[in-house]
Enzyme design. Structure first.
Site, mmCIF file in Angstrom:
data_model
loop_
_atom_site.group_PDB
_atom_site.id
_atom_site.type_symbol
_atom_site.label_atom_id
_atom_site.label_comp_id
_atom_site.label_asym_id
_atom_site.label_seq_id
_atom_site.Cartn_x
_atom_site.Cartn_y
_atom_site.Cartn_z
ATOM 1 N N ARG A 166 29.018 41.715 -19.407
ATOM 2 C CA ARG A 166 27.770 41.936 -19.377
ATOM 3 C C ARG A 166 26.832 40.368 -19.356
ATOM 4 O O ARG A 166 25.717 40.269 -19.894
ATOM 5 C CB ARG A 166 26.818 42.558 -20.081
ATOM 6 C CG ARG A 166 27.436 44.179 -19.761
ATOM 7 C CD ARG A 166 27.205 44.736 -18.445
ATOM 8 N NE ARG A 166 27.512 45.949 -18.438
ATOM 9 C CZ ARG A 166 28.809 46.145 -17.531
ATOM 10 N NH1 ARG A 166 29.874 45.229 -17.070
ATOM 11 N NH2 ARG A 166 29.303 47.290 -17.606
ATOM 12 N N SER A 237 21.410 51.065 -18.782
ATOM 13 C CA SER A 237 21.793 51.080 -20.180
ATOM 14 C C SER A 237 21.030 49.654 -21.017
ATOM 15 O O SER A 237 21.175 48.640 -20.434
ATOM 16 C CB SER A 237 23.375 50.475 -20.204
ATOM 17 O OG SER A 237 24.169 51.684 -19.424
ATOM 18 N N GLU A 332 20.652 44.766 -23.606
ATOM 19 C CA GLU A 332 20.846 44.334 -22.151
ATOM 20 C C GLU A 332 19.729 43.529 -21.423
ATOM 21 O O GLU A 332 19.790 42.540 -20.844
ATOM 22 C CB GLU A 332 21.597 45.151 -21.166
ATOM 23 C CG GLU A 332 23.135 45.354 -21.854
ATOM 24 C CD GLU A 332 23.813 46.017 -20.617
ATOM 25 O OE1 GLU A 332 23.305 45.782 -19.395
ATOM 26 O OE2 GLU A 332 24.791 46.929 -20.790
#
Length: 337
Positions: A166, A237, A332
């Protein structure tokens, strides 16, 4: 043709959390010429700049100062490389899920595990998005960028994108690179990745494992477990799955025998959603925001939420996980401004 700037533009439809937010100035970038024109405009009138696509990984405040520029560069090109390999180049403004559907119809495979992830193509390399055993870095050959320092466009090879979990050079230097196109190496021969048991289980019994079957199963799983941003605002997420050392994992395993984790290099990747769920956060609501009732990893806007509320909720969850598991969660989405 000169750029057209709009003033005081609502961004509610351009961030998947659906927060009420107003851009001081707004412009759409549909070509590299538009980017050069924007750069020249900012030289004359320096202002903060926020680049967005579909706003799928963004937490906006009520007022966004300066310029918000939506990257809306379109285009899809397919080049047969011989054998079964196909080079596919997509404009950064193309919608991600629709692009996968289009390629499947053309018999071009490799992205089906990442179906139904919201957002545009240009956002995919930034987060190095991934799902069900495949990360986008596994399929990218190169990324075309506009470099704000060098004032020019060029291609970065996969190795130069510094992809990690990520993460990427684009995420770490978001104020330098604007992604214009992404080039993928795909195939006309199915290379089905079904390493995740939930995905295998979701493919109907007796059905041949195929890219289309994987695509359908992924869409079914995501629709069952994850809220549609059009219906319930969210950014997917919200926390990364933390990676811990072998020794820390063994300590946690002794304390929590049922902990969900996967081997990752020399350590283990922990399921952040499992930890959040174990602490009873699933379905929790506070003010206009909360934790999704079916997926603890997803924070949602029930319609009246804002950045302040999401930030407060995320802080409460992070602190709780730190206290009870000794693990630091990392967010995130990007908060702006």
């Amino acid at each position: 043709m000169s750029l057209v700037f709009q003033r005081n533009v609502p961004l509610k439809a351009l961030n998947t959390f659906g927060f009420d937010s107003i851009a001081e100035r707004f412009v759409r970038l549909e070509s590299v010429d538009d980017i050069h024109a924007l750069h020249a405009s900012l030289d004359e009138n320096p202002s903060p700049l926020l680049l967005i696509g579909g706003g799928s990984n963004l937490v906006l405040g009520r007022q966004v100062p300066g310029v918000v520029a939506q990257v809306a560069i379109a285009g899809i090109e397919c080049e047969e490389l011989g054998g079964d390999r196909v080079r596919v180049t997509l404009g950064a403004g193309e919608e991600w899920h629709s692009s996968i559907e289009s390629l499947l119809r053309q018999g071009i495979y490799g992205l089906e595990n990442m179906a139904l992830i919201p957002g545009c193509v240009g956002a995919a390399p930034v987060q190095n998005i991934g799902a069900y055993g495949v990360e986008v870095k596994d399929r990218i050959e190169a990324v075309e960028v506009y470099d704000w320092q060098q004032r020019r466009c060029f291609w970065l090879k996969n190795a130069d994108c510094e992809f990690a979990y990520r993460d990427s050079v684009f995420k770490r230097h978001y104020d330098r690179y604007l992604i214009t196109r992404v080039r993928f190496l795909l195939s006309r021969v199915a290379e089905c990745v079904v390493t995740y048991k939930p995905l295998r289980d979701a493919i109907e019994t007796g059905l041949e494992v195929s890219p289309q079957a994987i695509f359908d199963a992924v869409c079914r799983i995501r629709r069952e477990k994850l809220p549609d941003p059009v219906v319930l605002g969210n950014a997917g997420s919200f926390f990364k799955n933390p990676v811990v050392s072998m020794s820390q994992y063994e300590t946690l395993k002794a304390k929590c025998p049922n902990i969900v984790a996967y081997a990752e290099g020399d350590g283990f990747k922990l399921a952040a959603g499992w930890m959040i769920d174990q602490r009873g956060w699933k379905g929790f609501r506070q003010e206009g925001v909360g934790v999704h009732e079916h997926q603890a990893l997803v924070l949602v806007n029930y319609g009246k939420g804002d950045r302040r509320q999401i930030e407060a909720l995320a802080g409460m969850i992070s602190e709780d996980i730190q206290v009870h598991f000794g693990v630091q969660l990392e967010i995130e989405p990007r908060f702006y401004p």
